[in-house]
Design an enzyme around this catalytic site. Sequence first.
Site, mmCIF file in Angstrom:
data_model
loop_
_atom_site.group_PDB
_atom_site.id
_atom_site.type_symbol
_atom_site.label_atom_id
_atom_site.label_comp_id
_atom_site.label_asym_id
_atom_site.label_seq_id
_atom_site.Cartn_x
_atom_site.Cartn_y
_atom_site.Cartn_z
ATOM 1 N N LYS A 59 28.152 42.408 41.931
ATOM 2 C CA LYS A 59 27.284 43.569 41.817
ATOM 3 C C LYS A 59 27.037 43.908 40.352
ATOM 4 C CE LYS A 59 26.991 48.227 43.098
ATOM 5 N NZ LYS A 59 27.829 49.427 43.047
ATOM 6 N N LYS A 102 38.119 40.752 32.050
ATOM 7 C CA LYS A 102 37.644 42.135 32.125
ATOM 8 C C LYS A 102 37.745 42.871 30.794
ATOM 9 C CE LYS A 102 38.108 43.306 37.017
ATOM 10 N NZ LYS A 102 38.615 44.295 37.977
ATOM 11 N N LYS A 109 29.411 33.417 40.469
ATOM 12 C CA LYS A 109 29.802 34.056 41.712
ATOM 13 C C LYS A 109 28.946 35.302 41.951
ATOM 14 C CE LYS A 109 33.857 36.076 43.595
ATOM 15 N NZ LYS A 109 35.212 36.547 43.466
HETATM 16 N N1 TRP Z 1 42.611 43.338 42.695
HETATM 17 C C1 TRP Z 1 41.925 43.247 43.944
HETATM 18 C C2 TRP Z 1 40.490 42.785 43.678
HETATM 19 O O1 TRP Z 1 40.003 42.935 42.578
HETATM 20 C C3 TRP Z 1 41.910 44.558 44.678
HETATM 21 C C4 TRP Z 1 43.284 44.952 45.121
HETATM 22 C C5 TRP Z 1 44.013 45.995 44.667
HETATM 23 C C6 TRP Z 1 44.065 44.283 46.088
HETATM 24 N N2 TRP Z 1 45.207 46.056 45.308
HETATM 25 C C7 TRP Z 1 45.265 45.025 46.188
HETATM 26 C C8 TRP Z 1 43.864 43.148 46.885
HETATM 27 C C9 TRP Z 1 46.285 44.616 47.043
HETATM 28 C C10 TRP Z 1 44.881 42.755 47.742
HETATM 29 C C11 TRP Z 1 46.080 43.482 47.816
HETATM 30 O O2 TRP Z 1 39.851 42.287 44.573
#
Ligand code: TRP
Length: 329
Positions: free
Chosen positions: A195, A112, A192
């Site tokens: 969006k 990222k 993958k």
């Molecule tokens: N980082 C996860 C993603 O990009 C999103 C997310 C934030 C998350 N907090 C979380 C997923 C806690 C599971 C549990 O998809």
Amino acid sequence: MATRIFSGIQPTGTLHIGNYFGAIRNWAALQTDHDCIYCIVDYHAITIETDPVALRAASRSMALDLIACGIDPERSILFVQSSVPEHTELAWIFGCVTSYGDLSRMTQFKDKSADKKFVSAGLFTYPILQAADILLYRADGVPVGGDQVQHLELSRRIARRFNTRFGEFFPEPEPLVGKGARITSLADPTAKMSKSDGEAHYIGVMEDEGSIRKKVRSAVTDTGLAPGETMSPGVVNLFEILELSTELAGGSAVAAELRADFAAGKLMYSRLKDVVFDSLMNVLRPIQQRRSELEASGKVEEILAHGAEKARAIARDNIASVREMVGFD
Ligand code: TRP
């Protein structure tokens, strides 16, 4: 077997079918025999630049999408992360039991941040907030896609370090990686579905039928075969979408027949695409219908307020214990 489930999704404005088949459908299924908490992670969203008006709208919109996809706010807790500020307090404490070296190894951060001029510290510490999300509720099961396994590994380390330093309190949360997370881009089937790659690459769960038909029809099927492959990635992807779309209806006899045609070298891709489109719309149509009803009812604010209240009650309790253990008043 996990007892309390927690998962989060960023308010990206709209869900695509990769999110749905890869994660959200599994979230919905888990509700039958688990205590589930689902969170729209807007604190995470601002790690990159976001417009405040669009962010608020995107969080509401994601809530509508999730409920339409089967997240039941009567059975589960559904809320927006920023309405429970205890997430950030726990994240600070967790930041103090997380090593810089561990954070530096996160591949999602590397991906990222790679092409960004401005890389926020928040983007770097993102996985700490994620650990706080989960552990604030002492959840032990986290349904996620395969790309989150490394973050979950870090969450477990954080739980262990906290427990060693301050006393046993947090469980070590396990990732629950569902199948169906393998949907790829229609325009570039080696990547993958996402969006952010642009319109041609994904199918929105709420997208209109005409537009979905067009995208399925123009899905790339002729990328050729890599050594050892017998089916090109675009065709694999279409079969994948077909099988996921018919899975809950007991599978599709047509899918088996089309696979046999493929093996015999007589599969018409136009036929495959028509069947994919029909099966997919059978899944999406009722979801789209529910969403428009819910939106018209104007109830989403109330649902989220109620969810936040329930989440906050758990969060407050756990933060009180943590504060005590750490040595705060
Ligand atoms: N980082 C996860 C993603 O990009 C999103 C997310 C934030 C998350 N907090 C979380 C997923 C806690 C599971 C549990 O998809």
